[in-house]
Scaffold this active site. Structure first.
Site, PDB file in Angstrom:
ATOM      1  N   ASP A  93      24.363  20.772  54.275  1.00 21.15           N
ATOM      2  CA  ASP A  93      23.097  20.362  54.870  1.00 21.15           C
ATOM      3  C   ASP A  93      23.323  19.107  55.710  1.00 21.15           C
ATOM      4  O   ASP A  93      24.235  18.321  55.437  1.00 21.15           O
ATOM      5  CB  ASP A  93      22.090  20.090  53.751  1.00 21.15           C
ATOM      6  CG  ASP A  93      20.805  19.504  54.258  1.00 21.15           C
ATOM      7  OD1 ASP A  93      20.148  20.147  55.095  1.00 21.15           O
ATOM      8  OD2 ASP A  93      20.457  18.380  53.832  1.00 21.15           O
ATOM      9  N   ASP A 110      20.618  16.546  57.286  1.00 24.36           N
ATOM     10  CA  ASP A 110      19.820  15.349  57.015  1.00 24.36           C
ATOM     11  C   ASP A 110      19.670  15.132  55.514  1.00 24.36           C
ATOM     12  O   ASP A 110      19.142  15.975  54.801  1.00 24.36           O
ATOM     13  CB  ASP A 110      18.449  15.477  57.675  1.00 24.36           C
ATOM     14  CG  ASP A 110      18.571  15.689  59.182  1.00 24.36           C
ATOM     15  OD1 ASP A 110      19.173  14.836  59.842  1.00 24.36           O
ATOM     16  OD2 ASP A 110      18.091  16.727  59.685  1.00 24.36           O
ATOM     17  N   ASN A 153      19.118  10.246  55.577  1.00 26.27           N
ATOM     18  CA  ASN A 153      17.877  10.987  55.733  1.00 26.27           C
ATOM     19  C   ASN A 153      16.842  10.159  56.487  1.00 26.27           C
ATOM     20  O   ASN A 153      16.082   9.398  55.901  1.00 26.27           O
ATOM     21  CB  ASN A 153      17.336  11.391  54.361  1.00 26.27           C
ATOM     22  CG  ASN A 153      16.201  12.392  54.483  1.00 26.27           C
ATOM     23  OD1 ASN A 153      16.100  13.104  55.472  1.00 26.27           O
ATOM     24  ND2 ASN A 153      15.340  12.439  53.479  1.00 26.27           N
ATOM     25  N   SER A 191      21.047  23.474  58.870  1.00 22.85           N
ATOM     26  CA  SER A 191      19.917  22.557  58.688  1.00 22.85           C
ATOM     27  C   SER A 191      18.604  23.152  59.157  1.00 22.85           C
ATOM     28  O   SER A 191      18.544  23.841  60.177  1.00 22.85           O
ATOM     29  CB  SER A 191      20.179  21.237  59.433  1.00 22.85           C
ATOM     30  OG  SER A 191      20.301  21.446  60.816  1.00 22.85           O
ATOM     31  N   CYS A 197      17.606  26.071  61.884  1.00 24.45           N
ATOM     32  CA  CYS A 197      16.384  26.874  61.944  1.00 24.45           C
ATOM     33  C   CYS A 197      15.311  26.050  62.633  1.00 24.45           C
ATOM     34  O   CYS A 197      14.930  24.988  62.137  1.00 24.45           O
ATOM     35  CB  CYS A 197      15.924  27.256  60.537  1.00 24.45           C
ATOM     36  SG  CYS A 197      14.265  27.978  60.538  1.00 24.45           S
ATOM     37  N   HIS A 215      12.197  26.958  63.095  1.00 25.12           N
ATOM     38  CA  HIS A 215      10.868  27.477  62.739  1.00 25.12           C
ATOM     39  C   HIS A 215      10.179  26.634  61.672  1.00 25.12           C
ATOM     40  O   HIS A 215      10.821  25.949  60.887  1.00 25.12           O
ATOM     41  CB  HIS A 215      10.997  28.918  62.233  1.00 25.12           C
ATOM     42  CG  HIS A 215      11.767  29.812  63.140  1.00 25.12           C
ATOM     43  ND1 HIS A 215      13.003  30.314  62.820  1.00 25.12           N
ATOM     44  CD2 HIS A 215      11.484  30.261  64.395  1.00 25.12           C
ATOM     45  CE1 HIS A 215      13.445  31.064  63.811  1.00 25.12           C
ATOM     46  NE2 HIS A 215      12.554  31.043  64.786  1.00 25.12           N
ATOM     47  N   CYS A 257      15.471  32.480  58.237  1.00 22.91           N
ATOM     48  CA  CYS A 257      16.572  31.520  58.371  1.00 22.91           C
ATOM     49  C   CYS A 257      16.241  30.152  57.788  1.00 22.91           C
ATOM     50  O   CYS A 257      17.163  29.391  57.468  1.00 22.91           O
ATOM     51  CB  CYS A 257      17.009  31.387  59.830  1.00 22.91           C
ATOM     52  SG  CYS A 257      15.721  30.951  61.016  1.00 22.91           S
ATOM     53  N   ARG A 258      14.982  29.823  57.617  1.00 15.77           N
ATOM     54  CA  ARG A 258      14.628  28.507  57.066  1.00 15.77           C
ATOM     55  C   ARG A 258      14.962  28.464  55.582  1.00 15.77           C
ATOM     56  O   ARG A 258      14.472  29.268  54.800  1.00 15.77           O
ATOM     57  CB  ARG A 258      13.138  28.219  57.304  1.00 15.77           C
ATOM     58  CG  ARG A 258      12.697  26.849  56.790  1.00 15.77           C
ATOM     59  CD  ARG A 258      11.242  26.544  57.158  1.00 15.77           C
ATOM     60  NE  ARG A 258      10.804  25.309  56.532  1.00 15.77           N
ATOM     61  CZ  ARG A 258      11.076  24.087  56.989  1.00 15.77           C
ATOM     62  NH1 ARG A 258      11.764  23.957  58.109  1.00 15.77           N
ATOM     63  NH2 ARG A 258      10.660  23.006  56.366  1.00 15.77           N
ATOM     64  N   LYS A 259      15.815  27.526  55.195  1.00 16.93           N
ATOM     65  CA  LYS A 259      16.126  27.382  53.785  1.00 16.93           C
ATOM     66  C   LYS A 259      14.841  27.118  53.003  1.00 16.93           C
ATOM     67  O   LYS A 259      13.993  26.357  53.479  1.00 16.93           O
ATOM     68  CB  LYS A 259      17.116  26.225  53.578  1.00 16.93           C
ATOM     69  CG  LYS A 259      18.491  26.462  54.193  1.00 16.93           C
ATOM     70  CD  LYS A 259      19.425  25.259  54.052  1.00 16.93           C
ATOM     71  CE  LYS A 259      18.961  24.110  54.912  1.00 16.93           C
ATOM     72  NZ  LYS A 259      19.877  22.946  54.864  1.00 16.93           N
ATOM     73  N   ASP A 289      21.060  18.293  49.487  1.00 21.54           N
ATOM     74  CA  ASP A 289      20.410  17.252  48.702  1.00 21.54           C
ATOM     75  C   ASP A 289      19.116  17.700  48.034  1.00 21.54           C
ATOM     76  O   ASP A 289      18.505  16.909  47.301  1.00 21.54           O
ATOM     77  CB  ASP A 289      20.141  16.026  49.574  1.00 21.54           C
ATOM     78  CG  ASP A 289      19.171  16.326  50.722  1.00 21.54           C
ATOM     79  OD1 ASP A 289      19.311  17.396  51.355  1.00 21.54           O
ATOM     80  OD2 ASP A 289      18.292  15.492  50.988  1.00 21.54           O
TER      81      ASP A 289
END
Length: 199
Positions: free
Chosen positions: A8, A10, A16, A50, A89, A91, A106-108, A133
């Site tokens: 990941d 950020d 972050n 990310s 991603c 979106h 695709c968005r985690k 994180d």
């Protein structure tokens, strides 16, 4: 097939700072360079994955993000670390930019970015890892078929656990994460080596 470490961005690879695309505010997390160096020395691809919902929310554009990613890649390259690929991603279901205001795959915590990377980079997901994180990163990794490490530095606030969101390891130091991955890989190689012939 390649093996990879998905990481990941950020809050894991860099500090972050919400919706940050300003290179001047981009700082690599402690231990990240050493960790990625060790992973590359052990033949892992480094793939940054990310969520970038700020694009959907109109905070910045994909072009802005690509410039920021290029800057980050340059920062790491100066330290001898080479990122094999960036996936993001754009979106968000609450976005205001129509093309991006959608629920996607695709968005985690969905695994879409990892699955796409596996196809494009010939990655064996069963031999790969996801480091992030928050538990959405863990879930994305597990849903893709990877093992997972939670970089537990206080960014996860909800702690909703299930079989996908329970990390294989929790660490507070990225170099420790790399040590775990490389040691387990070494042990696996030893297990598959043929026994020495008796004299």
């Amino acid at each position: 097939m390649n093996k990879a470490v998905f990481i990941d961005k950020d809050g894991t690879l860099v500090k972050n700072v919400p919706y940050n695309i300003d290179p001047a505010r981009m700082m690599v997390e402690p231990g990240a360079v050493e960790a990625l160096t060790l992973l590359q020395q052990n033949d892992y691809l480094i793939v940054v994955v990310s969520n970038q919902g700020g694009i959907a929310k109109g905070y910045f554009t994909e072009k802005d993000l690509m410039k920021a990613n290029s800057h980050l890649a340059g920062m790491l390259a100066e330290e001898g670390v080479f990122v094999d690929a960036f996936y993001y991603c754009p979106h968000h279901p609450d976005g205001i930019i129509a093309d991006y205001a959608t629920k996607c795959s695709c968005r985690k915590p969905a695994p879409g970015m990892l699955l796409r990377a596996a196809q494009e980079l010939q990655i064996d997901l069963s031999e790969s890892w996801m480091i992030g994180d928050i538990l959405d990163d863990v879930e994305a990794g597990h849903r893709a078929g990877c093992k997972s490490i939670l970089y537990d530095v206080g960014n996860e606030t909800e702690w909703v656990l299930d079989r996908f969101r329970n990390p294989d390891h929790k660490i507070t130091n990225l170099l420790k994460a790399a040590d775990i991955i490389c040691q387990l890989n070494y042990n696996k190689v030893l297990e598959h080596e043929p026994a020495p012939e008796s004299v």
